[in-house]
Design a protein around this motif. Structure first.
Motif, PDB file in Angstrom:
ATOM      1  N   PRO A 151       0.847  -1.192   0.000  1.00  0.00           N
ATOM      2  CA  PRO A 151       0.000   0.000   0.000  1.00  0.00           C
ATOM      3  C   PRO A 151       0.879   1.239   0.000  1.00  0.00           C
ATOM      4  O   PRO A 151       1.893   1.285   0.683  1.00  0.00           O
ATOM      5  CB  PRO A 151      -0.801  -0.114   1.283  1.00  0.00           C
TER       6      PRO A 151
ATOM      7  N   LYS B  81     -12.480   5.332   2.018  1.00  0.00           N
ATOM      8  CA  LYS B  81     -11.852   4.101   1.558  1.00  0.00           C
ATOM      9  C   LYS B  81     -12.880   3.226   0.833  1.00  0.00           C
ATOM     10  O   LYS B  81     -13.878   2.815   1.430  1.00  0.00           O
ATOM     11  CB  LYS B  81     -11.244   3.339   2.749  1.00  0.00           C
TER      12      LYS B  81
ATOM     13  N   VAL C 158     -13.235  -0.285  -0.856  1.00  0.00           N
ATOM     14  CA  VAL C 158     -12.580  -1.582  -1.008  1.00  0.00           C
ATOM     15  C   VAL C 158     -13.403  -2.416  -1.984  1.00  0.00           C
ATOM     16  O   VAL C 158     -14.628  -2.497  -1.866  1.00  0.00           O
ATOM     17  CB  VAL C 158     -12.431  -2.292   0.353  1.00  0.00           C
TER      18      VAL C 158
ATOM     19  N   THR D   9      -8.913   0.235  -2.991  1.00  0.00           N
ATOM     20  CA  THR D   9      -8.139  -1.001  -2.831  1.00  0.00           C
ATOM     21  C   THR D   9      -8.902  -2.118  -3.521  1.00  0.00           C
ATOM     22  O   THR D   9     -10.113  -2.255  -3.315  1.00  0.00           O
ATOM     23  CB  THR D   9      -7.970  -1.360  -1.343  1.00  0.00           C
TER      24      THR D   9
ATOM     25  N   THR E 144      -4.590   0.493  -4.874  1.00  0.00           N
ATOM     26  CA  THR E 144      -3.799  -0.577  -4.270  1.00  0.00           C
ATOM     27  C   THR E 144      -4.383  -1.906  -4.716  1.00  0.00           C
ATOM     28  O   THR E 144      -5.584  -2.136  -4.585  1.00  0.00           O
ATOM     29  CB  THR E 144      -3.861  -0.482  -2.736  1.00  0.00           C
TER      30      THR E 144
ATOM     31  N   HIS F  96      -4.263  -6.028  -4.454  1.00  0.00           N
ATOM     32  CA  HIS F  96      -3.784  -7.267  -3.818  1.00  0.00           C
ATOM     33  C   HIS F  96      -4.247  -8.423  -4.683  1.00  0.00           C
ATOM     34  O   HIS F  96      -5.436  -8.749  -4.695  1.00  0.00           O
ATOM     35  CB  HIS F  96      -4.369  -7.422  -2.413  1.00  0.00           C
TER      36      HIS F  96
ATOM     37  N   LYS G 144      -4.434 -10.355   6.096  1.00  0.00           N
ATOM     38  CA  LYS G 144      -4.575  -8.899   6.039  1.00  0.00           C
ATOM     39  C   LYS G 144      -5.947  -8.482   6.545  1.00  0.00           C
ATOM     40  O   LYS G 144      -6.948  -9.163   6.301  1.00  0.00           O
ATOM     41  CB  LYS G 144      -4.448  -8.417   4.592  1.00  0.00           C
TER      42      LYS G 144
ATOM     43  N   ILE H 253      -8.369  -5.146   6.214  1.00  0.00           N
ATOM     44  CA  ILE H 253      -8.464  -3.878   5.497  1.00  0.00           C
ATOM     45  C   ILE H 253      -9.783  -3.219   5.844  1.00  0.00           C
ATOM     46  O   ILE H 253     -10.849  -3.852   5.743  1.00  0.00           O
ATOM     47  CB  ILE H 253      -8.364  -4.109   3.979  1.00  0.00           C
ATOM     48  N   SER H 254      -9.710  -1.953   6.281  1.00  0.00           N
ATOM     49  CA  SER H 254     -10.962  -1.298   6.660  1.00  0.00           C
ATOM     50  C   SER H 254     -11.541  -0.542   5.469  1.00  0.00           C
ATOM     51  O   SER H 254     -10.816  -0.177   4.544  1.00  0.00           O
ATOM     52  CB  SER H 254     -10.724  -0.344   7.832  1.00  0.00           C
ATOM     53  N   TYR H 255     -12.854  -0.381   5.501  1.00  0.00           N
ATOM     54  CA  TYR H 255     -13.509   0.278   4.371  1.00  0.00           C
ATOM     55  C   TYR H 255     -14.566   1.266   4.853  1.00  0.00           C
ATOM     56  O   TYR H 255     -15.078   1.141   5.968  1.00  0.00           O
ATOM     57  CB  TYR H 255     -14.164  -0.755   3.451  1.00  0.00           C
TER      58      TYR H 255
END
Lengths: 841, 113
Positions: free
Chosen positions: A6, A21, A23, A49, A91, A93, A114, A116-118
């Motif tokens: 990231p 964010k 995602v 992301t 980003t 993944h 991982k 990941i917050s959204y």
């Protein structure tokens, strides 16, 4: 793995509030398209992301078939490359999947650990191929046709194994079958229903499709129930309910897809068949939207591309707080190329109460059209073989227009029904409404394309593709897009179409066809016709010889010469005469002969009672009036005396005419005869766009008439002048001076390079004279004279090609040789009656 | 019309796809054509234009292009196609179990028998 760390957030313009964010779960076509739509509306709103299970960037899943068929590489089907993710600060993944969504804390948990917050979550988990529940379905060798890994497994198998069984006769299954068949496997399609693609086609069209596939060598079993996949440690066959066992080294399951809803279900979202969404693609959790094949909207799940694009637009509107009308569901039509065969279907065609059918069949052209009406409105259409009017019928269907006034002409297509006296395809496109969909793959309608052309001043097909995406996926709408360009841009349209098409069988020009043969790696006449939408089943006497030459030139040694696509003279290696007899011309290198050769020729003339012997303009001896069945024997006798075919019949090097030069002539400056022999030895046997003549004169008096030849060498004291592009035929044209060189080796290299450039650039049946007039001498000089490196490469390609073509066809096809049946009648019937001379009819 | 009127002339595989073979008879040559779809047609081997041997032409669809002057002749009817006018006599032909047979006696002779 292509996992990127990231990055720190790059501030673009907005100094203050951190971005929300977003995602995205899934890295497929819907996921990336949705992100594109979001960026288009508000590029700075989100920090994006993307998490994708496949270890790669987003590619065009629709194009897996061409990859399997060997027409495209993986790189060519990538939609969003790494640069796209980087330049949009996304980003990515890859090779990781989301295993859980915690909706209360708004985080996703990945398989890799991982977290990941959204703020907003976009689900685009797509679908999974359905695996039929039969014994053996998990055995090695059973694959689906969903991602590039599946394709790689199929390709590896095709390299070493012979038999493939494809279960499922829908679009995907047939594409897999076609691809595996092109890869050389024996393919059998096993289909549960009695009609192929029964959801898109009616039985008549399904039957035509089946026949066409079978004609192409794919076996098709309908009403076939798979009972078991058999094998010890890996697949060996498929057993059907009726007891038959089909041998198989690989089994492709292509029976359908199921929305991939596991993650949504586990996370407590409302899920039925798919993830349930409203018109703005919002799930039961307002922070989470979903698009693509995983969703269910108004009870419908979709597996085609066009509806997905509309969903992405609706979702992006919601995410960027620019809500529009939302997604209203899609009435889908299917315009497909199934294994190179054009098929269109839309709406209903099951023939329920109150519906009427209008049907047109043209069996010899393989065309079937059926339009279904109810109360004078189009409610469905199935087209096979000619799908040009598909968008029009689809448009009539969606608008619900009363077609009563035109129903007598409806089936003949738009141009005809709307008053055009002939089916003019340009008029048909002109008559389409702005809402009419042109590109089904990318959901682009006529209005969008026209607007793009006008606003941005687009003049080429590539411009339109780049700007609108129309015609950039499967390419089946290319013709329509070009017509729109022509209509809208007018004279500005750079216009592939200002050139004449190769022949009436195709919309492509000679140059297009040559380019596409190389670009697409097309290696057969049939394949070229299929890929380039040929309009006739097997071409005509104009295009077949042209294609045969282009393929021969593009793939020396690889392409298998198709004798049935050659004019009789090249098939029989002799010149047909007005009475059906042939003339035979043995090669005399540089015009030199000997007592031995002349004696052999005299003996042949006596033995076969050849009526006429004549000296040709190219310094050879022509034997006229030889019967076809005598040819192999005549050749055998000439071969025995050391003579070979003179190719006087071929689009190839005919002769190198010479004068006696410095060896005898008091004016001669160089050994013109010797050089002529060397040139002829180097260039004989090479097939070219048209016949090709050369000459070498020993001094500027030019007794060999070198300045009306395709290549003429005039010797001077200080070296050799090379002249090109002359013609002594219908339109007399003197050569143009190409350059002067000092050695014989240089003459050979320059001539070889010139010939190869001509072979690769000129159109079939274009002599060097009109070719040079068309492209200009400067172009020739830039390739052959001014660029030493390029000249060497051209010459090398010529030498390589010559390795394959310098074989005497007479020796190959003489007595008992190759294809000797060409020269013999199937049967001679004699002694019927006394009326021997009375002819038929 | 009994079977004795038909003469077996060979196997369909001896005629190349999109090609032709001839049968020499005392009444002139017969051209047998094979299309891409394995249909077999038989015509007298003479173009209505200038008697070119049609068997030596390029076969495409259900037609053949004469090697002498590019007239296109329909294999189904023997008629010249496009702007050209003329017709080549058709010869009755059939394919059974992969064997081709033709009826090479003119109708007039049959009636006399």
């Amino acid at each position: 793995m292509n996992v990127q760390a990231p990055k720190p957030h790059l501030v673009k313009g907005r100094e203050t509030a951190p971005r929300e964010k977003l995602v995205v779960v899934g890295n497929g076509m819907s996921a990336c398209r949705a992100v594109e739509e979001v960026l288009k509306r508000d590029a700075d709103r989100f920090q994006v992301t993307i998490i994708g299970a496949e270890p790669r960037v987003n590619y065009n899943r629709i194009m897996l078939s061409p990859v399997l068929a060997g027409e495209k590489s993986f790189e060519e089907i990538v939609i969003n490359d790494h640069a796209w993710y980087q330049s949009n600060d996304i980003t990515l993944h890859t090779g990781d999947s989301v295993v859980k969504i915690d909706r209360t804390t708004k985080v996703v948990l990945c398989a890799s650990g991982k977290v990941i917050s959204y703020d907003r979550l976009l689900l685009a988990t797509g679908s999974n191929p359905f695996i039929i529940p039969v014994p053996g379905n998990k055995m090695p060798g059973v694959v689906t046709f969903r991602d590039i890994e599946d394709v790689n497994v199929m390709l590896r198998t095709a390299e070493s194994a012979t038999n493939a069984v494809v279960i499922g006769g829908g679009l995907l299954g047939l594409e897999a079958a076609h691809g595996l068949s092109l890869r050389g496997m024996n393919v059998t399609v096993v289909h549960l229903m009695s009609t192929l693609m029964e959801r898109q086609l009616d039985p008549a069209a399904g039957y035509l499709l089946k026949c066409e596939l079978e004609r192409r060598g794919v076996a098709v079993l309908v009403d076939a129930v798979t009972e078991e996949i058999v094998g010890d440690s890996k697949v060996q066959g498929v057993r059907l309910k009726d007891g038959r066992i089909l041998p198989a080294d690989i089994v492709v399951m292509a029976v359908g897809i199921r929305p991939n809803t596991d993650l949504a279900k586990d996370s407590g979202l409302a899920v039925n068949r798919g993830v349930q969404v409203d018109d703005h693609m919002v799930t039961s959790d307002p922070a989470i939207v979903a698009v693509g094949e995983c969703v269910e909207h108004r009870g419908q799940c979709y597996g085609l591309v066009a509806p997905l694009w509309d969903m992405c637009i609706a979702a992006a509107g919601y995410l960027t707080a620019k809500k529009g009308d939302g997604y209203q569901g899609s009435v889908t039509s299917t315009k497909l190329k199934v294994s190179g065969i054009d098929v269109f279907s839309a709406g209903q065609f099951s023939g329920e109460e109150g519906t009427e059918d209008i049907v047109l069949r043209d069996a010899s052209r393989g065309i079937y059209k059926r339009v279904v009406l109810k109360d004078d409105k189009v409610i469905g259409a199935v087209l096979f073989g000619d799908t040009n009017d598909g968008p029009w019928y689809f448009q009539l269907m969606k608008s619900g227009e009363d077609v009563g006034p035109v129903r007598n002409f409806l089936i003949f297509g738009q141009a005809y029904a709307q008053g055009g006296s002939a089916a003019d395809p340009t008029a048909a496109v002109a008559a389409l409404s702005d809402e009419a969909e042109i590109c089904g793959c990318n959901g682009v309608c006529k209005g969008t394309i026209v607007a793009a052309i006008t606003e941005h001043g687009l003049t080429t097909l590539d411009d339109v593709r780049a700007r609108t995406k129309a015609s950039s996926s499967c390419g089946s709408c290319t013709g329509q897009v070009e017509k729109l360009l022509a209509l809208t841009a007018g004279d500005a349209y750079s216009g592939e179409r200002t050139q004449k098409t190769l022949c009436k069988c195709t919309d492509f020009t000679h140059d297009d066809v040559r380019r596409l043969i190389v670009e697409k790696g097309l290696q057969s006449i049939e394949g070229t016709m299929q890929e380039l939408h040929w309009k006739t089943p097997d071409g005509c006497s104009s295009c077949r010889p042209a294609l045969n030459y282009y393929l021969l030139c593009a793939w020396p040694g690889k392409y298998r010469d198709d004798m049935q696509s050659r004019f009789i003279n090249e098939r029989a290696h002799a010149n047909i005469q007005k009475d059906g007899t042939y003339s035979v011309v043995p090669r005399m290198w540089g015009g030199l002969t000997s007592a031995k050769e002349l004696r052999a020729i005299a003996d042949v003339v006596d033995k076969f009672e050849i009526p006429t012997v004549k000296v040709t303009g190219g310094q050879r001896i022509d034997l006229l009036g030889v019967k076809k069945d005598q040819l192999p024997a005549v050749w055998a006798d000439l071969n025995a005396a050391g003579m070979v075919s003179g190719h006087a019949y071929a689009k190839a090097l005919r002769t190198v005419k010479t004068c006696v030069g410095s060896e005898w002539c008091r004016f001669g400056t160089q050994d013109s005869t010797g050089l002529g022999v060397k040139l002829e030895r180097a260039t004989w046997g090479s097939y070219m766009p048209h016949k090709f003549k050369m000459a070498v004169s020993g001094c500027p008096r030019n007794c060999a008439e070198a300045t009306i030849k395709d290549v003429g060498v005039v010797c001077v004291d200080s070296g050799y002048e090379i002249h090109v592009g002359g013609n002594g035929g219908i339109k007399l044209r003197s050569t143009e001076f190409l350059c002067k060189v000092e050695t014989e080796e240089e003459v050979l290299e320059y001539t070889s390079a010139f010939i190869q450039f001509y072979r690769e650039d000129a159109r079939y049946l274009e002599r060097t004279a009109p070719w040079i007039e068309r492209i200009g001498l400067e172009k020739v000089k830039s390739r052959v004279v001014d660029d030493p490196e390029g000249r060497k490469i051209l010459a090398e390609r010529f030498y390589l090609s010559q390795k394959h073509f310098q074989k005497d066809p007479w020796a190959e096809r003489g007595w008992g040789g190759k294809e000797s049946k060409e020269f013999n009648p199937l049967l001679r019937i004699s002694g019927l009656t006394a009326e021997k001379e009375q002819a038929y009819g | 019309m009994g079977d004795q009127d038909w003469t077996d002339v060979g196997n369909i595989n001896e005629v190349p796809r999109l090609g032709a073979r001839t049968v020499k008879t005392p009444r002139g040559d017969v051209a047998l054509f094979r299309t891409a779809d394995d249909e077999i047609f038989a015509l007298r081997d003479r173009c209505p234009h200038k008697s070119g041997p049609l068997s030596q032409g390029i076969v495409h669809g259900r037609s053949v292009t004469c090697p002498l002057h590019n007239w296109v002749i329909s294999l189904e009817s023997g008629e010249a196609m496009g702007a050209d006018k003329g017709c080549t006599p058709k010869i009755p032909v059939r394919v059974e179990n992969g064997r081709i047979s033709i009826k090479y006696q003119p109708m007039s002779l049959q009636a006399a028998e």
